[in-house]
Design a protein around this motif. Structure first.
Motif, PDB file in Angstrom:
ATOM      1  N   GLN A  95       0.968  -1.189   0.068  1.00  0.00           N
ATOM      2  CA  GLN A  95       0.240  -0.070   0.171  1.00  0.00           C
ATOM      3  C   GLN A  95       0.836   1.282  -0.092  1.00  0.00           C
ATOM      4  O   GLN A  95       0.473   2.504  -0.683  1.00  0.00           O
ATOM      5  CB  GLN A  95      -1.105  -0.038   1.108  1.00  0.00           C
ATOM      6  CG  GLN A  95      -1.982  -1.028   1.084  1.00  0.00           C
ATOM      7  CD  GLN A  95      -2.918  -1.248   2.337  1.00  0.00           C
ATOM      8  OE1 GLN A  95      -2.171  -0.921   3.437  1.00  0.00           O
ATOM      9  NE2 GLN A  95      -4.067  -1.590   2.300  1.00  0.00           N
ATOM     10  N   ASN A  96       1.996   1.330   0.680  1.00  0.00           N
ATOM     11  CA  ASN A  96       2.904   2.367   0.690  1.00  0.00           C
ATOM     12  C   ASN A  96       3.352   2.446  -0.813  1.00  0.00           C
ATOM     13  O   ASN A  96       3.353   3.842  -1.259  1.00  0.00           O
ATOM     14  CB  ASN A  96       4.115   2.325   1.666  1.00  0.00           C
ATOM     15  CG  ASN A  96       3.809   2.659   3.051  1.00  0.00           C
ATOM     16  OD1 ASN A  96       3.674   4.108   3.008  1.00  0.00           O
ATOM     17  ND2 ASN A  96       3.717   2.030   4.167  1.00  0.00           N
ATOM     18  N   LEU A  97       3.693   1.255  -1.420  1.00  0.00           N
ATOM     19  CA  LEU A  97       4.241   1.664  -2.688  1.00  0.00           C
ATOM     20  C   LEU A  97       3.236   2.081  -3.659  1.00  0.00           C
ATOM     21  O   LEU A  97       3.460   3.035  -4.551  1.00  0.00           O
ATOM     22  CB  LEU A  97       4.727   0.471  -3.239  1.00  0.00           C
ATOM     23  CG  LEU A  97       6.366  -0.219  -2.512  1.00  0.00           C
ATOM     24  CD1 LEU A  97       6.733  -1.574  -2.978  1.00  0.00           C
ATOM     25  CD2 LEU A  97       7.489   0.750  -3.300  1.00  0.00           C
ATOM     26  N   GLU A  98       2.049   1.774  -3.659  1.00  0.00           N
ATOM     27  CA  GLU A  98       0.979   1.831  -4.310  1.00  0.00           C
ATOM     28  C   GLU A  98       0.458   3.585  -4.327  1.00  0.00           C
ATOM     29  O   GLU A  98       0.534   4.328  -5.106  1.00  0.00           O
ATOM     30  CB  GLU A  98      -0.348   1.248  -4.400  1.00  0.00           C
ATOM     31  CG  GLU A  98      -0.234  -0.189  -4.935  1.00  0.00           C
ATOM     32  CD  GLU A  98      -1.280  -1.097  -4.512  1.00  0.00           C
ATOM     33  OE1 GLU A  98      -2.125  -0.634  -3.562  1.00  0.00           O
ATOM     34  OE2 GLU A  98      -1.441  -2.092  -5.295  1.00  0.00           O
ATOM     35  N   PHE A  99       0.620   3.980  -2.953  1.00  0.00           N
ATOM     36  CA  PHE A  99       0.506   5.391  -2.564  1.00  0.00           C
ATOM     37  C   PHE A  99       1.405   6.228  -3.316  1.00  0.00           C
ATOM     38  O   PHE A  99       1.067   7.318  -3.913  1.00  0.00           O
ATOM     39  CB  PHE A  99       0.530   5.649  -0.974  1.00  0.00           C
ATOM     40  CG  PHE A  99       0.335   7.092  -0.536  1.00  0.00           C
ATOM     41  CD1 PHE A  99      -0.837   7.738  -0.735  1.00  0.00           C
ATOM     42  CD2 PHE A  99       1.433   7.839  -0.388  1.00  0.00           C
ATOM     43  CE1 PHE A  99      -0.789   9.141  -0.325  1.00  0.00           C
ATOM     44  CE2 PHE A  99       1.307   9.059  -0.091  1.00  0.00           C
ATOM     45  CZ  PHE A  99       0.192   9.608   0.053  1.00  0.00           C
ATOM     46  N   TYR A 100       2.776   5.848  -3.289  1.00  0.00           N
ATOM     47  CA  TYR A 100       3.771   6.842  -3.800  1.00  0.00           C
ATOM     48  C   TYR A 100       3.686   6.720  -5.306  1.00  0.00           C
ATOM     49  O   TYR A 100       3.927   7.629  -6.185  1.00  0.00           O
ATOM     50  CB  TYR A 100       5.076   6.121  -3.473  1.00  0.00           C
ATOM     51  CG  TYR A 100       5.474   7.087  -2.134  1.00  0.00           C
ATOM     52  CD1 TYR A 100       5.832   8.341  -1.936  1.00  0.00           C
ATOM     53  CD2 TYR A 100       5.250   6.306  -0.785  1.00  0.00           C
ATOM     54  CE1 TYR A 100       6.137   9.293  -0.754  1.00  0.00           C
ATOM     55  CE2 TYR A 100       5.376   7.063   0.570  1.00  0.00           C
ATOM     56  CZ  TYR A 100       5.956   8.254   0.424  1.00  0.00           C
ATOM     57  OH  TYR A 100       6.138   9.101   1.819  1.00  0.00           O
TER      58      TYR A 100
END
Length: 301
Positions: A95-100
């Motif tokens: 989710q962190n990677l998708e957010f960025y």
């Protein structure tokens, strides 16, 4: 060609001068180490270069874009990672990677491919569903780096990226930095670890807001005057006091681990004949001590 250029870049906060007329020229594709003690102006300089903080005076360009008037263009072409890692602990790794990825407007196949590449780089392929809060420092560090380079920035700013992680994680992190540099990414990294700075193409020492040295590690070490003596001692501070009390002539003297380091002119070496010493090559820490003391003398003169 230079990726970063500044001329007398200055930032004040009221009457306090945080960055004092710093001039930099950082070559494209190089690793530039920015060294200095806490509060010396490293992070403030980085924030100005990233367009987060406006300069009080002076000028600068990042990849040809003006740091005062072309902030949005700069932000689109750089990656930035701070010591705090800028991650969301309540989100999973994925989710962190998708957010960025969304922040950088990555979509479709390109987004999916880049996320997989970052998971592989960070060694987190099998932990993509894990909450970020549960990751150890070294894993968080690599995830934060992955988030900051998802969009393949031309230049990467790393502000104390290895603070608070174990030595093994630091080494792994630097392996990744070298790989990025080989691929053409320009990297500016702030650190207070001298061993890390040894591996930079060029380094700058900043002290009380001023750039007091700027060159390759080898050239900085060669620039140290005289000879450097290493005198082992069970109690270095006691030995230092003895030498100072005897007023034995030298350029500088200071404790260094379990030894005393003494900087002497060639004609002063014989005065230390009564000690069991070795003439050694200076480390960057010796260079930094020398330049800081010189700067203090200038400021108090």
């Amino acid at each position: 060609m230079y990726a970063v250029q500044t001329k007398e870049l200055t930032r004040t906060f009221g009457s306090f001068v945080a960055v004092d007329k710093v001039t930099l020229n950082i070559k494209k594709g190089s690793i530039y180490g920015f060294l200095g003690p806490n509060g010396s102006g490293k992070s403030t300089t980085i924030r100005m270069l990233c367009g987060i903080l406006g300069p009080s005076s002076g000028s600068g360009t990042i990849l040809g874009y003006d740091i005062a008037t072309e902030v949005e263009q700069i932000k689109a072409n750089i990656g930035y990672m701070s010591q705090k890692f800028s991650l969301y602990d309540d989100l999973t790794v994925m989710q962190n990677l998708e957010f960025y990825a969304g922040m950088y407007s990555l979509t479709g196949t390109a987004k999916e491919q880049r996320i997989e590449e970052m998971l592989t780089m960070a060694g987190l392929t099998e932990r993509r569903g894990e909450l970020t809060v549960n990751l150890a420092g070294g894993w968080k560090q690599r995830l934060a780096l992955g988030c900051s380079i998802l969009h393949k920035p031309s230049i990467l700013f790393l502000d104390e990226p290895t603070g608070g992680v174990d030595p093994k994680s630091r080494r792994m992190f630097w392996d990744i930095i070298y790989d990025l540099s080989v691929q053409g990414t320009t990297i500016m990294v702030t650190t207070h670890f001298m061993d890390e700075a040894e591996h930079c193409d060029e380094i700058g020492f900043i002290y009380e807001g001023r750039l007091i040295a700027n060159d390759t590690p080898a050239s900085l070490k060669k620039g140290l005057p005289g000879l450097l003596l290493n005198i082992p001692a069970p109690d270095p501070l006691e030995l230092l006091e003895q030498i100072v009390a005897k007023e034995i002539p030298c350029l500088d003297i200071y404790p260094y681990g379990t030894s005393i380091h003494v900087l002497v002119l060639p004609e002063q070496e014989q005065a230390f004949g009564g000690f069991s010493y070795q003439v050694i090559d200076p480390a960057l820490e010796d260079v930094f001590v020398y330049y800081v003391k010189n700067q203090r003398k200038e400021l108090t003169a």
